[in-house]
Design a protein around this motif. Structure first.
Motif, PDB file in Angstrom:
ATOM      1  N   ILE A   1       0.815  -0.967   0.255  1.00  0.00           N
ATOM      2  CA  ILE A   1       0.243   0.175   0.000  1.00  0.00           C
ATOM      3  C   ILE A   1       0.981   1.595  -0.176  1.00  0.00           C
ATOM      4  O   ILE A   1       1.990   1.156   1.150  1.00  0.00           O
ATOM      5  N   GLU A   2       0.317   2.528  -0.927  1.00  0.00           N
ATOM      6  CA  GLU A   2       1.499   3.911  -1.390  1.00  0.00           C
ATOM      7  C   GLU A   2       0.588   4.526  -0.616  1.00  0.00           C
ATOM      8  O   GLU A   2      -0.964   4.490  -1.455  1.00  0.00           O
ATOM      9  N   LYS A   3       0.809   5.455  -0.806  1.00  0.00           N
ATOM     10  CA  LYS A   3       0.197   6.930  -0.430  1.00  0.00           C
ATOM     11  C   LYS A   3       0.937   7.723  -0.911  1.00  0.00           C
ATOM     12  O   LYS A   3       2.249   7.975  -0.701  1.00  0.00           O
ATOM     13  N   VAL A   4       0.297   9.020  -1.663  1.00  0.00           N
ATOM     14  CA  VAL A   4       1.156   9.430  -2.419  1.00  0.00           C
ATOM     15  C   VAL A   4      -0.003  11.173  -2.334  1.00  0.00           C
ATOM     16  O   VAL A   4      -1.294  10.899  -1.544  1.00  0.00           O
ATOM     17  N   GLU A   5       1.206  12.254  -1.579  1.00  0.00           N
ATOM     18  CA  GLU A   5      -0.270  13.451  -1.559  1.00  0.00           C
ATOM     19  C   GLU A   5      -0.643  13.622  -3.763  1.00  0.00           C
ATOM     20  O   GLU A   5      -0.472  13.530  -4.745  1.00  0.00           O
ATOM     21  N   LEU A   6      -1.736  13.721  -2.730  1.00  0.00           N
ATOM     22  CA  LEU A   6      -3.065  14.528  -4.117  1.00  0.00           C
ATOM     23  C   LEU A   6      -3.507  15.703  -3.940  1.00  0.00           C
ATOM     24  O   LEU A   6      -3.725  16.466  -3.245  1.00  0.00           O
ATOM     25  N   PRO A   7      -2.498  16.905  -4.162  1.00  0.00           N
ATOM     26  CA  PRO A   7      -2.701  18.101  -4.085  1.00  0.00           C
ATOM     27  C   PRO A   7      -3.912  18.678  -4.369  1.00  0.00           C
ATOM     28  O   PRO A   7      -3.782  17.744  -5.800  1.00  0.00           O
ATOM     29  N   ARG A   8      -4.055  19.912  -4.449  1.00  0.00           N
ATOM     30  CA  ARG A   8      -5.232  20.903  -5.132  1.00  0.00           C
ATOM     31  C   ARG A   8      -4.723  21.771  -6.134  1.00  0.00           C
ATOM     32  O   ARG A   8      -3.909  21.874  -6.103  1.00  0.00           O
ATOM     33  N   ARG A   9      -4.912  21.166  -7.129  1.00  0.00           N
ATOM     34  CA  ARG A   9      -4.551  21.613  -8.781  1.00  0.00           C
ATOM     35  C   ARG A   9      -4.406  22.959  -8.801  1.00  0.00           C
ATOM     36  O   ARG A   9      -5.936  23.448  -8.753  1.00  0.00           O
ATOM     37  N   ALA A  10      -3.078  23.615  -9.674  1.00  0.00           N
ATOM     38  CA  ALA A  10      -3.315  25.255  -9.746  1.00  0.00           C
ATOM     39  C   ALA A  10      -4.800  25.382 -10.733  1.00  0.00           C
ATOM     40  O   ALA A  10      -3.623  24.286 -11.811  1.00  0.00           O
ATOM     41  N   GLY A  11      -5.305  25.837 -11.256  1.00  0.00           N
ATOM     42  CA  GLY A  11      -6.142  26.147 -12.114  1.00  0.00           C
ATOM     43  C   GLY A  11      -7.146  25.251 -12.373  1.00  0.00           C
ATOM     44  O   GLY A  11      -7.262  25.167 -13.683  1.00  0.00           O
ATOM     45  N   CYS A  12      -7.297  24.488 -11.578  1.00  0.00           N
ATOM     46  CA  CYS A  12      -8.071  23.559 -12.297  1.00  0.00           C
ATOM     47  C   CYS A  12      -9.855  24.067 -12.708  1.00  0.00           C
ATOM     48  O   CYS A  12      -9.967  25.122 -12.374  1.00  0.00           O
ATOM     49  N   ALA A  13     -10.166  23.156 -13.750  1.00  0.00           N
ATOM     50  CA  ALA A  13     -11.845  24.078 -13.929  1.00  0.00           C
ATOM     51  C   ALA A  13     -12.528  23.296 -13.039  1.00  0.00           C
ATOM     52  O   ALA A  13     -13.668  24.592 -13.353  1.00  0.00           O
ATOM     53  N   LEU A  14     -12.816  22.757 -12.304  1.00  0.00           N
ATOM     54  CA  LEU A  14     -14.038  22.485 -11.763  1.00  0.00           C
ATOM     55  C   LEU A  14     -13.591  23.314  -9.907  1.00  0.00           C
ATOM     56  O   LEU A  14     -14.389  24.170  -9.592  1.00  0.00           O
ATOM     57  N   CYS A  15     -12.789  23.131  -9.217  1.00  0.00           N
ATOM     58  CA  CYS A  15     -12.145  23.731  -8.023  1.00  0.00           C
ATOM     59  C   CYS A  15     -11.238  25.163  -8.303  1.00  0.00           C
ATOM     60  O   CYS A  15     -11.029  25.828  -7.282  1.00  0.00           O
ATOM     61  N   GLY A  16     -11.008  25.337  -9.234  1.00  0.00           N
ATOM     62  CA  GLY A  16     -10.551  26.248  -9.547  1.00  0.00           C
ATOM     63  C   GLY A  16     -11.148  27.759 -10.101  1.00  0.00           C
ATOM     64  O   GLY A  16     -12.646  27.709  -9.662  1.00  0.00           O
ATOM     65  N   SER A  17     -10.792  28.920 -10.423  1.00  0.00           N
ATOM     66  CA  SER A  17     -11.699  29.891 -10.799  1.00  0.00           C
ATOM     67  C   SER A  17     -12.406  30.036 -11.962  1.00  0.00           C
ATOM     68  O   SER A  17     -13.345  30.302 -12.168  1.00  0.00           O
ATOM     69  N   GLN A  18     -12.197  28.855 -13.487  1.00  0.00           N
ATOM     70  CA  GLN A  18     -12.831  28.751 -14.199  1.00  0.00           C
ATOM     71  C   GLN A  18     -14.235  28.126 -14.188  1.00  0.00           C
ATOM     72  O   GLN A  18     -14.552  26.871 -12.749  1.00  0.00           O
ATOM     73  N   ALA A  19     -15.417  27.902 -14.680  1.00  0.00           N
ATOM     74  CA  ALA A  19     -16.196  27.111 -14.895  1.00  0.00           C
ATOM     75  C   ALA A  19     -15.781  26.093 -15.154  1.00  0.00           C
ATOM     76  O   ALA A  19     -15.474  25.640 -16.768  1.00  0.00           O
ATOM     77  N   TYR A  20     -16.645  25.390 -15.034  1.00  0.00           N
ATOM     78  CA  TYR A  20     -16.251  23.852 -15.036  1.00  0.00           C
ATOM     79  C   TYR A  20     -17.080  23.163 -16.147  1.00  0.00           C
ATOM     80  O   TYR A  20     -18.647  22.888 -15.533  1.00  0.00           O
ATOM     81  N   PRO A  21     -17.804  22.528 -17.815  1.00  0.00           N
ATOM     82  CA  PRO A  21     -18.803  22.278 -18.044  1.00  0.00           C
ATOM     83  C   PRO A  21     -18.777  21.193 -17.990  1.00  0.00           C
ATOM     84  O   PRO A  21     -18.145  20.611 -17.615  1.00  0.00           O
ATOM     85  N   PRO A  22     -20.065  20.601 -17.586  1.00  0.00           N
ATOM     86  CA  PRO A  22     -20.982  19.660 -16.890  1.00  0.00           C
ATOM     87  C   PRO A  22     -21.030  17.641 -18.387  1.00  0.00           C
ATOM     88  O   PRO A  22     -20.776  18.993 -19.665  1.00  0.00           O
ATOM     89  N   VAL A  23     -20.404  16.551 -17.824  1.00  0.00           N
ATOM     90  CA  VAL A  23     -20.761  16.071 -18.469  1.00  0.00           C
ATOM     91  C   VAL A  23     -22.237  16.482 -19.003  1.00  0.00           C
ATOM     92  O   VAL A  23     -23.087  16.445 -18.331  1.00  0.00           O
ATOM     93  N   THR A  24     -22.378  15.809 -20.279  1.00  0.00           N
ATOM     94  CA  THR A  24     -23.322  15.574 -20.982  1.00  0.00           C
ATOM     95  C   THR A  24     -23.762  13.915 -20.897  1.00  0.00           C
ATOM     96  O   THR A  24     -23.028  13.867 -21.400  1.00  0.00           O
TER      97      THR A  24
END
Length: 269
Positions: free
Chosen positions: A236-259
């Motif tokens: 079992i390996e654990k790695v850091e999963l950081p918040r991604r700069a410029g993420c289209a969902l949790c960043g400043s851009q609007a993320y288009p929903p799955v169609t």
């Protein structure tokens, strides 16, 4: 013995744990968890959540039990072939713990109904097998302010993490991990490439632990951490999963929903 004494005895090996106790058991009894998929991951996940006394379990799956399911989907048996998986799951879980409420959702889940379903529960655990379903469920959880414990497995390897980017801080979202929709040949289904039954069971059990931890507020949360399990290497390996700069969902851009409306929700594995 009174009914309360019987219930107390039922959970006695769990309530002696200092992290749980009587107060924690009461919290679990008042909790509502929605599980996406009653298959390989959903089987151990649901069975252990039922045994732990999570008061209300919602089960989403629209598939039926088939012979190819049985080597790993331990909620079901040969006497349940051609039975809806939700019905088979309720039958097994009620026998494990008659003190909880079990709710069937015999429908696909996708962008059209995910927010309505997610809003009925305190926490969501996803064991589905395709990107669009996971993406729609995560988006609904983020919009509804609900924590999502997510697991996936192929072959003999699995991954596990918790998403709660709706909370303050550096909690990453699903799109921080998957900024783009993977191609089908990059993420083929288990029916195409196979999966090891006990490895699915291990991942579902780990997922159940994380659900219980989140319900009880037991640290550390897996938010911001990706767990990778290799069954044959027993690692079992654990790695850091950081918040991604410029993420289209949790960043400043609007993320288009799955169609495409509701994507089929086939249980993982």
């Amino acid at each position: 013995m009174t009914a309360l004494q019987v219930i107390g005895e039922y959970y006695s090996r769990q309530t002696v744990l200092p992290e749980i106790g009587a107060h924690g058991q009461d919290t679990l009894a008042r909790s509502r968890v929605l599980v996406i998929g009653a298959g390989g991951l959903g089987s151990p996940l649901l069975m252990y959540l039922a045994g732990a006394g999570v008061g209300t379990l919602g089960i989403i799956d629209f598939d039926i039990v088939e012979p190819s399911n049985l080597h790993r989907q331990i909620l079901h048996g040969v006497d349940r072939l051609d039975t809806p998986k939700t019905a088979s799951a309720v039958r097994t879980l009620a026998n494990i713990n008659p003190h909880i409420e079990l709710i069937r959702h015999d429908e696909p889940i996708g962008t059209a109904n995910a927010e309505r379903l997610v809003a009925q529960y305190d926490l969501v655990a996803d064991g589905s097998d395709n990107f669009d379903t996971r993406d729609a469920v995560h988006t609904a959880c983020r919009q509804s302010g609900k924590t999502l414990v997510s697991a996936a497995i192929q072959l003999t390897s699995g991954i596990l993490t918790t998403f709660k980017s709706h909370e303050a801080g550096e909690n990453p979202c699903f799109r921080c991990l998957y900024p783009d929709r993977p191609d089908a040949d990059v993420a083929p289904s288990c029916s195409a490439i196979g999966v090891l039954g006990p490895a699915v069971g291990a991942m579902g059990s780990l997922q159940a632990i994380e659900v219980i931890k989140e319900l009880l507020g037991i640290a550390p949360s897996l938010s911001g951490t990706l767990v990778m399990y290799d069954a044959f290497a027993c690692e079992i390996e654990k790695v850091e999963l950081p918040r991604r700069a410029g993420c289209a969902l949790c960043g400043s851009q609007a993320y288009p929903p799955v169609t495409g409306g509701n994507s089929p929700t086939v249980s993982e594995g």
